[in-house]
Design a protein around this motif. Sequence first.
Motif, PDB file in Angstrom:
ATOM      1  N   ALA B  13       0.834  -1.196   0.000  1.00  0.00           N
ATOM      2  CA  ALA B  13       0.000   0.000   0.000  1.00  0.00           C
ATOM      3  C   ALA B  13       0.870   1.248   0.000  1.00  0.00           C
ATOM      4  O   ALA B  13       2.098   1.167   0.168  1.00  0.00           O
ATOM      5  CB  ALA B  13      -0.925  -0.013   1.213  1.00  0.00           C
ATOM      6  N   SER B  14       0.226   2.379  -0.182  1.00  0.00           N
ATOM      7  CA  SER B  14       0.928   3.665  -0.207  1.00  0.00           C
ATOM      8  C   SER B  14       0.424   4.559   0.913  1.00  0.00           C
ATOM      9  O   SER B  14      -0.693   4.359   1.420  1.00  0.00           O
ATOM     10  CB  SER B  14       0.716   4.358  -1.555  1.00  0.00           C
ATOM     11  OG  SER B  14       1.195   3.564  -2.617  1.00  0.00           O
ATOM     12  N   VAL B  15       1.226   5.532   1.273  1.00  0.00           N
ATOM     13  CA  VAL B  15       0.805   6.506   2.270  1.00  0.00           C
ATOM     14  C   VAL B  15      -0.484   7.172   1.788  1.00  0.00           C
ATOM     15  O   VAL B  15      -0.603   7.549   0.617  1.00  0.00           O
ATOM     16  CB  VAL B  15       1.911   7.552   2.505  1.00  0.00           C
ATOM     17  CG1 VAL B  15       1.401   8.681   3.396  1.00  0.00           C
ATOM     18  CG2 VAL B  15       3.135   6.896   3.127  1.00  0.00           C
ATOM     19  N   GLY B  16      -1.447   7.274   2.696  1.00  0.00           N
ATOM     20  CA  GLY B  16      -2.736   7.863   2.368  1.00  0.00           C
ATOM     21  C   GLY B  16      -3.805   6.859   1.963  1.00  0.00           C
ATOM     22  O   GLY B  16      -4.993   7.193   1.928  1.00  0.00           O
ATOM     23  N   ASP B  17      -3.397   5.622   1.685  1.00  0.00           N
ATOM     24  CA  ASP B  17      -4.363   4.591   1.289  1.00  0.00           C
ATOM     25  C   ASP B  17      -5.258   4.200   2.462  1.00  0.00           C
ATOM     26  O   ASP B  17      -4.858   4.263   3.624  1.00  0.00           O
ATOM     27  CB  ASP B  17      -3.654   3.339   0.785  1.00  0.00           C
ATOM     28  CG  ASP B  17      -3.113   3.476  -0.619  1.00  0.00           C
ATOM     29  OD1 ASP B  17      -2.420   2.539  -1.079  1.00  0.00           O
ATOM     30  OD2 ASP B  17      -3.371   4.521  -1.263  1.00  0.00           O
ATOM     31  N   ARG B  18      -6.460   3.745   2.114  1.00  0.00           N
ATOM     32  CA  ARG B  18      -7.355   3.112   3.092  1.00  0.00           C
ATOM     33  C   ARG B  18      -7.071   1.617   3.027  1.00  0.00           C
ATOM     34  O   ARG B  18      -7.089   1.023   1.942  1.00  0.00           O
ATOM     35  CB  ARG B  18      -8.814   3.398   2.753  1.00  0.00           C
ATOM     36  CG  ARG B  18      -9.827   2.792   3.716  1.00  0.00           C
ATOM     37  CD  ARG B  18     -11.243   3.122   3.264  1.00  0.00           C
ATOM     38  NE  ARG B  18     -12.267   2.605   4.131  1.00  0.00           N
ATOM     39  CZ  ARG B  18     -12.729   3.253   5.187  1.00  0.00           C
ATOM     40  NH1 ARG B  18     -12.266   4.450   5.506  1.00  0.00           N
ATOM     41  NH2 ARG B  18     -13.677   2.714   5.938  1.00  0.00           N
ATOM     42  N   VAL B  19      -6.812   1.025   4.172  1.00  0.00           N
ATOM     43  CA  VAL B  19      -6.400  -0.376   4.234  1.00  0.00           C
ATOM     44  C   VAL B  19      -7.379  -1.152   5.105  1.00  0.00           C
ATOM     45  O   VAL B  19      -7.747  -0.686   6.199  1.00  0.00           O
ATOM     46  CB  VAL B  19      -4.970  -0.476   4.806  1.00  0.00           C
ATOM     47  CG1 VAL B  19      -4.624  -1.904   5.188  1.00  0.00           C
ATOM     48  CG2 VAL B  19      -3.957   0.073   3.812  1.00  0.00           C
ATOM     49  N   THR B  20      -7.778  -2.321   4.633  1.00  0.00           N
ATOM     50  CA  THR B  20      -8.678  -3.183   5.409  1.00  0.00           C
ATOM     51  C   THR B  20      -8.086  -4.581   5.501  1.00  0.00           C
ATOM     52  O   THR B  20      -7.697  -5.160   4.489  1.00  0.00           O
ATOM     53  CB  THR B  20     -10.069  -3.250   4.773  1.00  0.00           C
ATOM     54  OG1 THR B  20     -10.646  -1.936   4.753  1.00  0.00           O
ATOM     55  CG2 THR B  20     -10.982  -4.165   5.577  1.00  0.00           C
ATOM     56  N   ILE B  21      -8.038  -5.084   6.711  1.00  0.00           N
ATOM     57  CA  ILE B  21      -7.545  -6.435   6.991  1.00  0.00           C
ATOM     58  C   ILE B  21      -8.691  -7.220   7.603  1.00  0.00           C
ATOM     59  O   ILE B  21      -9.407  -6.715   8.472  1.00  0.00           O
ATOM     60  CB  ILE B  21      -6.349  -6.392   7.957  1.00  0.00           C
ATOM     61  CG1 ILE B  21      -5.183  -5.606   7.334  1.00  0.00           C
ATOM     62  CG2 ILE B  21      -5.905  -7.801   8.336  1.00  0.00           C
ATOM     63  CD1 ILE B  21      -4.078  -5.267   8.320  1.00  0.00           C
ATOM     64  N   THR B  22      -8.853  -8.456   7.168  1.00  0.00           N
ATOM     65  CA  THR B  22      -9.953  -9.300   7.638  1.00  0.00           C
ATOM     66  C   THR B  22      -9.428 -10.437   8.500  1.00  0.00           C
ATOM     67  O   THR B  22      -8.345 -10.993   8.232  1.00  0.00           O
ATOM     68  CB  THR B  22     -10.725  -9.880   6.436  1.00  0.00           C
ATOM     69  OG1 THR B  22     -11.300  -8.804   5.693  1.00  0.00           O
ATOM     70  CG2 THR B  22     -11.827 -10.812   6.890  1.00  0.00           C
ATOM     71  N   CYS B  23     -10.191 -10.776   9.510  1.00  0.00           N
ATOM     72  CA  CYS B  23      -9.873 -11.902  10.396  1.00  0.00           C
ATOM     73  C   CYS B  23     -11.139 -12.741  10.527  1.00  0.00           C
ATOM     74  O   CYS B  23     -12.193 -12.220  10.924  1.00  0.00           O
ATOM     75  CB  CYS B  23      -9.426 -11.367  11.751  1.00  0.00           C
ATOM     76  SG  CYS B  23      -9.055 -12.625  12.996  1.00  0.00           S
ATOM     77  N   ARG B  24     -11.045 -14.006  10.181  1.00  0.00           N
ATOM     78  CA  ARG B  24     -12.187 -14.916  10.269  1.00  0.00           C
ATOM     79  C   ARG B  24     -11.920 -15.988  11.320  1.00  0.00           C
ATOM     80  O   ARG B  24     -10.853 -16.623  11.307  1.00  0.00           O
ATOM     81  CB  ARG B  24     -12.479 -15.560   8.920  1.00  0.00           C
ATOM     82  CG  ARG B  24     -13.063 -14.595   7.898  1.00  0.00           C
ATOM     83  CD  ARG B  24     -13.509 -15.280   6.625  1.00  0.00           C
ATOM     84  NE  ARG B  24     -14.192 -14.345   5.729  1.00  0.00           N
ATOM     85  CZ  ARG B  24     -13.576 -13.566   4.853  1.00  0.00           C
ATOM     86  NH1 ARG B  24     -12.253 -13.595   4.742  1.00  0.00           N
ATOM     87  NH2 ARG B  24     -14.269 -12.755   4.085  1.00  0.00           N
ATOM     88  N   ALA B  25     -12.886 -16.178  12.179  1.00  0.00           N
ATOM     89  CA  ALA B  25     -12.756 -17.175  13.244  1.00  0.00           C
ATOM     90  C   ALA B  25     -13.437 -18.480  12.830  1.00  0.00           C
ATOM     91  O   ALA B  25     -14.454 -18.465  12.126  1.00  0.00           O
ATOM     92  CB  ALA B  25     -13.385 -16.651  14.522  1.00  0.00           C
ATOM     93  N   SER B  26     -12.879 -19.601  13.281  1.00  0.00           N
ATOM     94  CA  SER B  26     -13.414 -20.915  12.906  1.00  0.00           C
ATOM     95  C   SER B  26     -14.749 -21.220  13.584  1.00  0.00           C
ATOM     96  O   SER B  26     -15.450 -22.151  13.166  1.00  0.00           O
ATOM     97  CB  SER B  26     -12.389 -22.001  13.251  1.00  0.00           C
ATOM     98  OG  SER B  26     -12.083 -21.984  14.635  1.00  0.00           O
TER      99      SER B  26
END
Lengths: 123, 106
Positions: B13-26
């Motif tokens: 990613a670059s500075v200023g980007d919107r970043v989304t990380i996902t976490c899924r539980a079993s």
Amino acid sequence: EVLLVESGGGSVQPGGSLRLSCAASGFTFSDRFMDWVRQAPGKGLEWVGRIRDKTYSYTTEYAASVKGRFTISRDDSDNSLYLQMNSLKTEDTAVYYCAGAKTGNYHGYFDYWGQGTLVTVSS
Amino acid sequence: DIQLTQSPSFLSASVGDRVTITCRASQGISSHLGWYQQKPGKAPKVLIYVASTLESGVPSRFSGSGSGTEFTLTISSLQPEDFATYYCQQRNSYPLTFGGGTRVEI
């Protein structure tokens, strides 16, 4: 200032033992559940175990990978946490972090961390 | 044991980007999830707990959401100091477990 300082790491042969210590300062140690979390080189975080506070009779929990080999203890009079590691395996090689759990209903999360101490198990 | 699966495992990613990380539980873990940031050679630092509660002192560009089995960590505008590895962690049941991590790089 909150400080958690681990010590006792080093190199040991498979089957050997090691005792890690964690000296706490800057917060009320006796009020906190305390945990050990480890990180193998280049890998992710792995929870090792927990010791609760006096209110909960200092009961412990362990990850299956270390249960029966590792023992967590604490000395509230000395603000110290310990991890006795026996029957060490090569897969126990990691940086070991001492971590303080948040208080109250949030004790499952860690807001205090030490700098870590490296344990290397190798022949 | 509850398994946590993070995606992606690596993010450029670059500075200023919107970043989304996902976490899924079993399995369902209600809102019993936290997020941590770790920089190389340093201990992790808690960012979010109870899925969406911002830890004191953490910039408001970090936010968390989700419940049950799917959770997200969002950084609204990526800053240079945010390049790090991010981990989710569940406290619903023992053993406490962490996700595999998401490395955020330029």
